[in-house]
Design a protein around this motif. Structure first.
Motif, PDB file in Angstrom:
ATOM      1  N   THR A 122      19.027  -2.763   6.843  1.00 34.12           N
ATOM      2  CA  THR A 122      18.314  -3.670   6.448  1.00 34.12           C
ATOM      3  C   THR A 122      16.920  -3.039   5.863  1.00 34.12           C
ATOM      4  OG1 THR A 122      17.555  -3.671   8.686  1.00 34.12           O
ATOM      5  CG2 THR A 122      18.833  -5.295   8.019  1.00 34.12           C
ATOM      6  N   GLY A 123      17.039  -1.379   5.687  1.00 36.55           N
ATOM      7  CA  GLY A 123      15.761  -1.103   5.168  1.00 36.55           C
ATOM      8  C   GLY A 123      14.681  -0.486   6.338  1.00 36.55           C
ATOM      9  N   SER A 139       0.813  -1.151  -0.111  1.00 38.77           N
ATOM     10  CA  SER A 139      -0.019   0.009   0.053  1.00 38.77           C
ATOM     11  C   SER A 139       0.991   1.249   0.024  1.00 38.77           C
ATOM     12  CB  SER A 139      -0.847  -0.075   0.947  1.00 38.77           C
ATOM     13  OG  SER A 139      -0.211   0.469   2.493  1.00 38.77           O
ATOM     14  N   VAL A 140       0.460   2.331  -0.637  1.00 40.31           N
ATOM     15  CA  VAL A 140       1.245   3.548  -0.608  1.00 40.31           C
ATOM     16  C   VAL A 140       0.410   4.620  -0.323  1.00 40.31           C
ATOM     17  CG1 VAL A 140       2.825   2.944  -2.418  1.00 40.31           C
ATOM     18  CG2 VAL A 140       0.531   3.914  -2.886  1.00 40.31           C
ATOM     19  N   ASN A 141       0.986   5.723   0.411  1.00 39.92           N
ATOM     20  CA  ASN A 141       0.171   6.894   0.749  1.00 39.92           C
ATOM     21  C   ASN A 141      -0.086   7.697  -0.531  1.00 39.92           C
ATOM     22  OD1 ASN A 141       2.807   8.059   0.321  1.00 39.92           O
ATOM     23  ND2 ASN A 141       2.629   9.070   2.329  1.00 39.92           N
ATOM     24  N   MET A 163      13.203   2.299  -2.098  1.00 35.99           N
ATOM     25  CA  MET A 163      12.173   1.291  -1.521  1.00 35.99           C
ATOM     26  C   MET A 163      11.718   0.612  -2.671  1.00 35.99           C
ATOM     27  SD  MET A 163      12.766   1.386   1.568  1.00 35.99           S
ATOM     28  CE  MET A 163      11.992   0.202   2.183  1.00 35.99           C
ATOM     29  N   ARG A 176      12.920   1.852   8.904  1.00 33.55           N
ATOM     30  CA  ARG A 176      13.007   3.508   9.190  1.00 33.55           C
ATOM     31  C   ARG A 176      13.519   3.930  10.385  1.00 33.55           C
ATOM     32  NH1 ARG A 176      13.286   7.599   6.473  1.00 33.55           N
ATOM     33  NH2 ARG A 176      11.643   7.001   5.148  1.00 33.55           N
ATOM     34  N   LEU A 235       4.194  10.057   9.656  1.00 33.79           N
ATOM     35  CA  LEU A 235       5.373  10.274   8.661  1.00 33.79           C
ATOM     36  C   LEU A 235       5.839  11.594   9.182  1.00 33.79           C
ATOM     37  CD1 LEU A 235       3.936   8.819   5.468  1.00 33.79           C
ATOM     38  CD2 LEU A 235       5.455   7.755   6.888  1.00 33.79           C
ATOM     39  N   LYS A 267      15.683  14.042  -1.138  1.00 32.45           N
ATOM     40  CA  LYS A 267      16.237  13.137  -0.205  1.00 32.45           C
ATOM     41  C   LYS A 267      14.862  11.914  -0.140  1.00 32.45           C
ATOM     42  CE  LYS A 267      15.810  12.705   4.324  1.00 32.45           C
ATOM     43  NZ  LYS A 267      15.895  12.797   5.571  1.00 32.45           N
ATOM     44  N   HIS A 312      14.071  -1.950  -3.828  1.00 28.67           N
ATOM     45  CA  HIS A 312      14.182  -2.930  -2.915  1.00 28.67           C
ATOM     46  C   HIS A 312      13.052  -3.896  -2.837  1.00 28.67           C
ATOM     47  CE1 HIS A 312      14.798  -4.471   1.223  1.00 28.67           C
ATOM     48  NE2 HIS A 312      13.443  -4.080   1.417  1.00 28.67           N
ATOM     49  N   ASP A 364      14.758   8.147  -1.648  1.00 31.82           N
ATOM     50  CA  ASP A 364      14.641   7.013  -0.502  1.00 31.82           C
ATOM     51  C   ASP A 364      13.165   6.154  -1.036  1.00 31.82           C
ATOM     52  OD1 ASP A 364      14.930   6.224   2.450  1.00 31.82           O
ATOM     53  OD2 ASP A 364      12.730   6.387   2.051  1.00 31.82           O
ATOM     54  N   PHE A 365      12.378   6.951  -1.574  1.00 36.19           N
ATOM     55  CA  PHE A 365      11.183   6.140  -1.835  1.00 36.19           C
ATOM     56  C   PHE A 365      11.584   5.163  -3.141  1.00 36.19           C
ATOM     57  CE2 PHE A 365       7.054   6.111  -4.567  1.00 36.19           C
ATOM     58  CZ  PHE A 365       6.309   5.513  -3.741  1.00 36.19           C
ATOM     59  N   ILE A 411       0.538  10.350  -1.885  1.00 34.83           N
ATOM     60  CA  ILE A 411       1.856  11.199  -2.480  1.00 34.83           C
ATOM     61  C   ILE A 411       2.558  10.081  -3.124  1.00 34.83           C
ATOM     62  CG2 ILE A 411       3.357  11.382  -0.703  1.00 34.83           C
ATOM     63  CD1 ILE A 411       3.869  14.332  -1.529  1.00 34.83           C
ATOM     64  N   GLY A 412       2.432   8.890  -2.544  1.00 34.25           N
ATOM     65  CA  GLY A 412       3.354   7.678  -3.200  1.00 34.25           C
ATOM     66  C   GLY A 412       2.619   7.486  -4.433  1.00 34.25           C
ATOM     67  N   VAL A 448       5.564   7.033   0.813  1.00 38.83           N
ATOM     68  CA  VAL A 448       5.992   5.885   1.634  1.00 38.83           C
ATOM     69  C   VAL A 448       5.332   4.691   0.864  1.00 38.83           C
ATOM     70  CG1 VAL A 448       6.414   6.537   3.762  1.00 38.83           C
ATOM     71  CG2 VAL A 448       4.035   5.926   3.356  1.00 38.83           C
ATOM     72  N   ARG A 472      17.674   5.368   6.798  1.00 41.75           N
ATOM     73  CA  ARG A 472      17.099   4.083   6.907  1.00 41.75           C
ATOM     74  C   ARG A 472      18.284   3.404   7.288  1.00 41.75           C
ATOM     75  NH1 ARG A 472      12.305   2.528   4.854  1.00 41.75           N
ATOM     76  NH2 ARG A 472      11.532   4.264   3.519  1.00 41.75           N
ATOM     77  N   SER A 503      16.409  13.981  11.972  1.00 40.82           N
ATOM     78  CA  SER A 503      16.662  13.479  10.401  1.00 40.82           C
ATOM     79  C   SER A 503      15.764  12.104  10.651  1.00 40.82           C
ATOM     80  CB  SER A 503      18.137  13.092  10.555  1.00 40.82           C
ATOM     81  OG  SER A 503      18.448  12.498   9.125  1.00 40.82           O
ATOM     82  N   ASN A 504      15.555  11.839   9.351  1.00 42.89           N
ATOM     83  CA  ASN A 504      14.962  10.323   9.048  1.00 42.89           C
ATOM     84  C   ASN A 504      16.103   9.681   8.161  1.00 42.89           C
ATOM     85  OD1 ASN A 504      12.275  10.641  10.179  1.00 42.89           O
ATOM     86  ND2 ASN A 504      11.978  12.198   8.504  1.00 42.89           N
TER      87      ASN A 504
END
Lengths: 83, 351, 452
Positions: free
Chosen positions: C328-329, A26-28, A72, C331, C386, A64, A75, A68-69, A30-31, C10, C325, C322-323
Motif C-alpha cells: 500500500t506504499g 513536501s519534499v526534502n 512515489m 515505508r 530517513l 534503489k 503513485h 522508489d522515489f 534531495i527530492g 522523499v 515499501r 533494509s528499507n
C-alpha cells in the motif's frame, strides 16, 4: 517514457503543488533536486550520475532509492506519459 | 482610560480551529483584543495547517506550529523556547483539554523563562476528569449523576441492577451516547470502547434542561467571573450554535461553590442539567474557557482579559454583574487564502 | 570537493489533520554515544544487535527510589525482582546497593544463592515451589511467601520432617480499584480467604508468620492503588495483633511501579505521564504512617520494584537491514533486532532514535525485526528520520523483562555488555553459539545417518 508533469509547481522550500487535482506535497532537499532535474528533462541515469557525484552513496542504494522515489511520484500522479 | 501608557502584552493562544466544532482560541483572542487594561500582540500557536485562525491576520499577528501533545513535554518546551526567542511571550493561554497536561507540567519552567500561565493545578485537573466525577461530587458535596466505570463487557449485562434505563454511555475522552435498553448499552459500550479504549463510563441519564456556565477562579477560592448560558440551537455535533445569557441564582451559586471548594485556578465551563424537580446536576467540568467565551465578553465580563491579569499577578476585581438576555449566534465565513500562505505554514511551520 | 551526506529523496503528501514535520521534528535527537561509548564502535566491537546496560543509570535510579522511600519512612528494604532481569551482573549491582533477592522459581532461587546472597535475605514468591525447592529454602531459613493452601500443607509437612519453624508470609490479593484485578495469586482479602489462611497459619504453630505480601498488578499508573493496598495489609496486621497478640515484622508491597516507557494506545508519552518514585512513596508511606501502628512498631516496608529500576538502564543497539515499501506504499524499515529479543515491543511503543546525524525530514515507518515471522513488529507506526541501510539505531528503555523473556528463535541471542561507572564496557553475557544450543541436544543413533 514517464516525465514529470509540466504543470507541477515546486518552490525552493520543497513545497510541491499539483494544479490538476489540488494536492500538495513536501519534499526534502534531495527530492527537490531530483524533481528540478526532471523538469530540465534529465533522464534517470543522468540524475543518478549527478547524485553519485555529489553525495556519499553507493550506486546500488542510490538506484534503489531513486526508483522508489519515482515510484512515489507516479503513485501521487505527478508523472505523465511523454508522447 | 489612559490608552497611551497601556502595557503591550505578547500572548500566545492555541485552539485556532474555528470550525464547525470550534476550539475557543479565536473567541479568546477577540476578548483579548477588546481588553481595556492592556494592548496585545497575539501569537497563534497551531497544530494543523488548516486551522482557520492561522489566516485571520486581523486577529492574529504571527503564527507558529507547535508539536502535538503526544510528542511529550520536551519537544513542546524546545519549540516554545524557539518561539520565545522570536517573540518574547508574556502569557500563554492553552485552550485544548488534550494539551493542558503538558502545559501544567511545564508551568514552572515557562515561568522561569518569563512566560506566565494561569491553569488549574494537576490535582484539580485530574480530579475533575470524567471518570472521577462521582468521587468529585462526593468529596465536594456537589450533585452529580450516578456513574460507573466499566472495563469488562460482562458488567454491561448487569447494569440493570444499578441503573434504570436509559443510560448515557461515555468515552474516556469524548463522546456520549444515550442507550435506551441494555442491548443498546452493549452496542454503545463496544463502539465506545473500540473508539476511545477502556474504561467506558456509564452514567445515569438525567432528563431535563441543559445549562452551561463559564467562569474564572483566582486559585484561592474566589470567583472572579461567571456567566451562565442556555443553548438555543445545537448542531448535529452537539455544539451550541446559538445561546442566551441567563441569570439563575442556583447556577451561579453552584459555580461559586465549585470554585470555593476546589480553589479552582483558571477558566472553566460547567455543563449542568436541571431535572424536573428543579435539581441541578453537574455533568461535566471543562478545565478551560469554552468556545462561546465571547458571549461573556459581550455581556460585560472579559474573562480572557481577567485571566491574563491574574496570570501576571495583577489585582483583579471580581465582576459583579452581566447583561442578561443577550444572545450569541455563530456563523461560518469563507476566507480567501493564497496558496503561498498555506505553503509557508506547511513547510516552514510559521507565518 | 567533499561529497555531502546522503539522504534518500522523499515526497510526503500534505494532508490536513496530519501532524507535519514541525509536530515531530524535535522528537528525535541522535543518540550517538551511550555513557561515553560511540554506538558505532560498540557495534563494530561486539556485533549487532547488542544489549547495553548502564551501571551508572542502574545505581542512580536505585538511589532515586531509595531516597524517595527512606526520607518518608524509617524502615525500608528493597528486594531485587529476579524475573525482571536476572543477568548475574545486574543482580549483583542491586545486591551491592543493598537489595535482597526476590525470586519466583527454584531456578531463580539457586541463581541468587550461587551469587552469594544470604539465604535469609531471599524472598521466595510464586505459585510453583516444588517440594525440593521448599525443603531447600526452609532449610536455609529463607522467607517463603505462601500462594495457596496446597503450599501451606506442604510446608506443614516439611517443617515436621525438618523440625524447623519456617519464616513465612502470605500473598494477599485485593480490590484496589485497578483493572484487571490480580486475583489468581495468593488469598483474597475481601472474601475472607486471607484471614482464613492467616488463622490456619497461626493455629498450626508450625511456622512463624513474619510478613504480609501483595503485588497488585504491573505497570501501575495510579499511586493511589498502592495506598489502598498498604492500608488493607496494615488492617490485616492490626487484626493479627488484636486476635493473636502477634506482631507482623514486615509489609511487602511487591512491585509493579510503571517505568517511563509508553504503553501502546497511550495518549501521552510515559516519560511525562508515569508517576515518579516520589509519587509512589508518598502514597504508600502516608497510608502506613496513618495506619494503626504505633510509631515504634511500624513494620519494615519491603519493595520488590523491578521494571521501574532497570528499564531505563537498558538500551538495545541495532542496524538497519533494509528499507522497502508495503503493497500500500507504506515505508518499511527492517532492523536486525526483533521481538525474539525485544519481547516488550508487544506492549510498548519503544522510543527508537538514530545513532547518527540526520535532517528533520521524517517518514511514517513500520519497523520490523529480522525474523521470518509475521508478528515480528517493533513499531507499528513510527515517524522516523530517513535511515539508510547500515545505519544504527538505539532502542530505549529495554532493561526490564527482555533479557529474561527473550527467545532463542531462529537465531542466537546477542551479546550483553555493561558500561561501568568509568564508562568502560564489560561483556556480561556472551553471544550464544551453535555449540551452546547443540550441547544440550541428543540425536538417537538410528536417525543419525543422512542419505547420500
Amino acid at each position: 517514457m514517464m516525465i514529470i508533469n509540466r504543470n507541477i509547481a515546486i518552490s525552493e522550500t520543497g513545497f510541491v503543488f499539483n494544479p490538476i487535482n489540488g494536492e500538495s506535497f513536501s519534499v526534502n532537499p534531495i527530492g527537490y533536486e531530483v524533481i528540478s532535474l526532471m523538469k530540465e528533462n534529465k533522464q534517470a541515469d543522468e540524475i543518478m550520475q549527478y547524485l553519485l557525484a555529489n553525495y556519499q552513496v553507493e550506486p546500488e542504494t542510490c538506484r534503489k532509492d531513486l526508483e522508489d522515489f519515482m515510484g512515489m511520484l507516479k503513485h501521487h500522479l505527478l508523472l505523465e506519459d511523454k508522447e | 482610560m489612559k490608552t497611551k501608557n497601556k502595557r503591550k502584552l505578547t500572548i500566545g493562544v492555541t485552539g485556532l480551529n474555528a470550525i464547525d466544532s470550534p476550539g475557543p482560541g479565536i473567541a479568546v483572542i477577540r476578548g483579548l483584543r477588546e481588553a481595556t487594561s492592556f494592548k496585545t500582540r497575539i501569537i497563534g500557536l497551531s497544530y494543523e495547517s488548516l486551522e482557520p485562525g492561522i489566516y485571520m491576520h486581523d486577529l492574529v499577528d504571527r503564527i507558529f506550529q507547535i508539536p502535538y501533545p503526544t510528542a511529550g513535554t520536551e519537544p513542546l518546551l524546545s519549540r516554545l523556547e524557539y518561539i520565545h526567542e522570536q517573540e518574547p511571550l508574556n502569557v500563554i493561554i492553552p485552550n485544548f483539554d488534550a494539551e493542558l497536561f503538558s502545559f501544567i507540567k511545564l508551568e514552572p519552567r515557562l515561568k522561569q523563562m518569563g512566560i506566565s500561565l494561569f491553569l488549574p493545578t494537576l490535582k484539580q485537573f485530574e480530579e475533575r476528569h470524567k471518570a472521577n466525577l462521582l468521587d468529585f461530587g462526593k468529596k465536594y458535596h456537589i450533585r452529580v449523576p450516578f456513574s460507573k466505570i466499566i472495563y469488562d463487557p460482562g458488567e454491561v449485562q448487569r447494569l440493570d441492577k444499578e441503573f434504570s434505563f436509559p443510560v448515557v454511555v461515555k468515552g474516556k475522552f469524548y463522546d456520549a451516547t444515550i442507550a435506551a435498553t441494555p442491548e443498546q448499552a452493549r452496542t454503545c459500550f463496544n463502539k465506545t470502547a473500540a473508539k476511545w479504549g477502556l474504561p467506558v463510563i456509564i452514567q445515569e441519564f438525567v432528563d431535563g434542561t441543559e445549562f452551561n456556565i463559564t467562569g474564572l477562579g483566582d486559585g484561592k477560592g474566589k470567583m472572579i467571573a461567571g456567566v451562565a448560558m442556555r443553548k438555543q440551537y445545537i448542531t448535529d455535533k452537539g455544539k451550541a450554535w446559538g445561546g442566551i445569557s441567563i441569570q439563575d441564582p442556583k447556577i451561579l451559586a453552584l459555580a461559586e461553590k465549585f470554585i470555593r471548594a476546589t480553589r479552582w485556578r483558571g477558566g472553566f465551563e460547567l455543563e449542568l442539567m436541571k431535572d424536573k424537580n428543579n435539581e441541578l446536576y453537574l455533568l461535566e467540568i471543562n478545565p478551560r474557557m469554552p468556545a462561546w467565551i465571547y458571549l461573556a465578553v459581550g455581556v460585560g465580563q472579559n474573562i480572557p482579559e481577567a485571566l491574563v491579569n491574574l496570570a501576571l499577578g495583577q489585582p483583579v476585581e471580581p465582576y459583579k454583574d452581566y447583561e442578561v438576555g443577550k444572545m450569541f449566534i455563530r456563523y461560518s465565513w469563507d476566507m480567501i487564502v493564497d496558496r503561498e500562505e498555506y505553503e509557508k505554514i506547511s513547510v516552514m511551520g510559521e507565518l | 570537493m567533499e561529497k555531502q551526506r546522503y539522504e534518500r529523496p522523499v515526497i510526503k503528501k500534505l494532508e490536513t489533520g496530519m501532524p507535519n514535520k514541525f509536530g515531530l521534528r524535535s522528537e528525535y535527537v541522535p543518540i550517538t554515544h551511550i555513557e561515553g561509548n560511540s554506538v558505532k564502535e560498540l557495534l563494530s566491537t561486539y556485533g549487532s544487535p547488542l544489549f547495553v546496560i548502564s551501571e551508572r543509570t542502574l545505581r542512580q535510579t536505585m538511589e532515586k527510589a531509595r531516597t524517595a522511600f527512606t526520607t518518608r519512612y524509617p524502615k525500608v528494604q528493597f528486594a531485587w525482582s529476579y524475573k525482571t532481569n536476572y543477568l548475574n551482573a545486574v543482580c549483583s549491582v542491586f545486591h551491592q546497593e543493598g537489595s535482597w533477592a526476590e525470586v519466583v522459581s527454584g531456578f531463580e532461587y539457586d541463581k541468587a544463592v550461587a551469587l552469594g546472597v544470604d539465604p535469609k535475605k531471599i524472598i521466595f514468591n510464586g505459585p510453583d515451589k516444588s517440594q525440593e525447592d521448599l525443603k531447600k529454602s526452609i532449610g536455609n531459613d529463607s522467607l517463603i511467601h505462601i500462594d495457596h493452601l496446597d503450599e501451606f500443607y506442604t510446608i506443614v509437612n516439611i517443617s515436621d520432617k525438618l523440625k524447623k519453624k519456617p519464616r513465612v508470609a502470605i500473598r494477599v490479593n485485593m480490590d484496589t480499584g485497578v483493572y484487571p484485578m490480580w486475583d489468581r495469586f495468593g488469598f483474597n482479602y475481601e472474601n475472607g480467604q486471607a484471614w482464613d489462611a492467616i488463622s490456619k497459619i497461626m493455629h498450626s504453630k508450625k511456622m512463624e508468620l513474619v510478613g504480609l505480601h501483595c503485588h497488585i498488578g504491573t505497570f501501575m499508573l495510579a499511586p493511589s492503588a498502592y495506598a489502598i493496598a498498604a492500608g488493607k495489609l496494615a488492617d490485616l496486621a492490626h487484626a493479627i495483633q488484636q486476635k493473636f497478640n502477634h506482631e507482623i515484622k514486615y509489609i511487602d508491597l511487591g512491585g509493579g511501579f510503571a517505568s517511563r516507557n509508553t504503553l501502546k494506545g497511550a495518549y501521552l508519552p510515559g516519560i511525562d505521564s508515569s508517576p515518579s518514585f516520589d509519587d509512589f512513596a508518598e502514597a504508600v508511606t502516608t497510608a502506613l504512617i496513618n495506619g494503626p501502628f504505633k510509631t515504634e512498631k511500624l513494620p519494615l516496608l519491603i519493595l520488590e520494584t523491578g521494571r521501574a529500576l532497570v528499564d531505563e538502564a537498558g538500551f538495545l543497539l541495532g542496524t538497519v537491514i533494509s528499507n522497502k515499501r508495503s503493497s500500500t506504499g507504506r515505508r518499511i524499515t527492517i532492523l536486525d533486532a526483533g521481538v525474539n529479543i525485544l519481547f516488550t515491543s508487544f506492549w510498548y511503543d519503544h522510543k527508537i532514535t538514530p545513532a547518527q546525524p540526520f535532517t528533520h525530514y521524517t517518514e511514517e515507518t513500520i519497523v520490523y525485526g529480522p525474523l521470518c515471522m509475521n508478528i515480528d513488529v517493533i513499531r507499528e507506526n513510527a515517524s522516523l528520520p530517513l535511515l539508510n541501510k547500515g545505519d544504527h539505531v538505539v532502542i530505549h528503555h529495554v532493561g526490564a523483562y527482555n533479557m529474561t523473556q527473550w527467545m532463542q528463535f531462529i537465531t542466537l541471542r546477542p551479546q550483553v555488555i555493561m558500561i561501568d561507572m568509568n564508562d568502560k564496557p564489560h561483556i556480561i553475557r556472551d553471544k550464544e553459539t551453535l555449540g551452546n544450543i547443540n550441547a544440550v541436544e541428543h540425536i538417537p543413533e538410528h536417525v543419525k545417518t543422512l542419505p547420500r
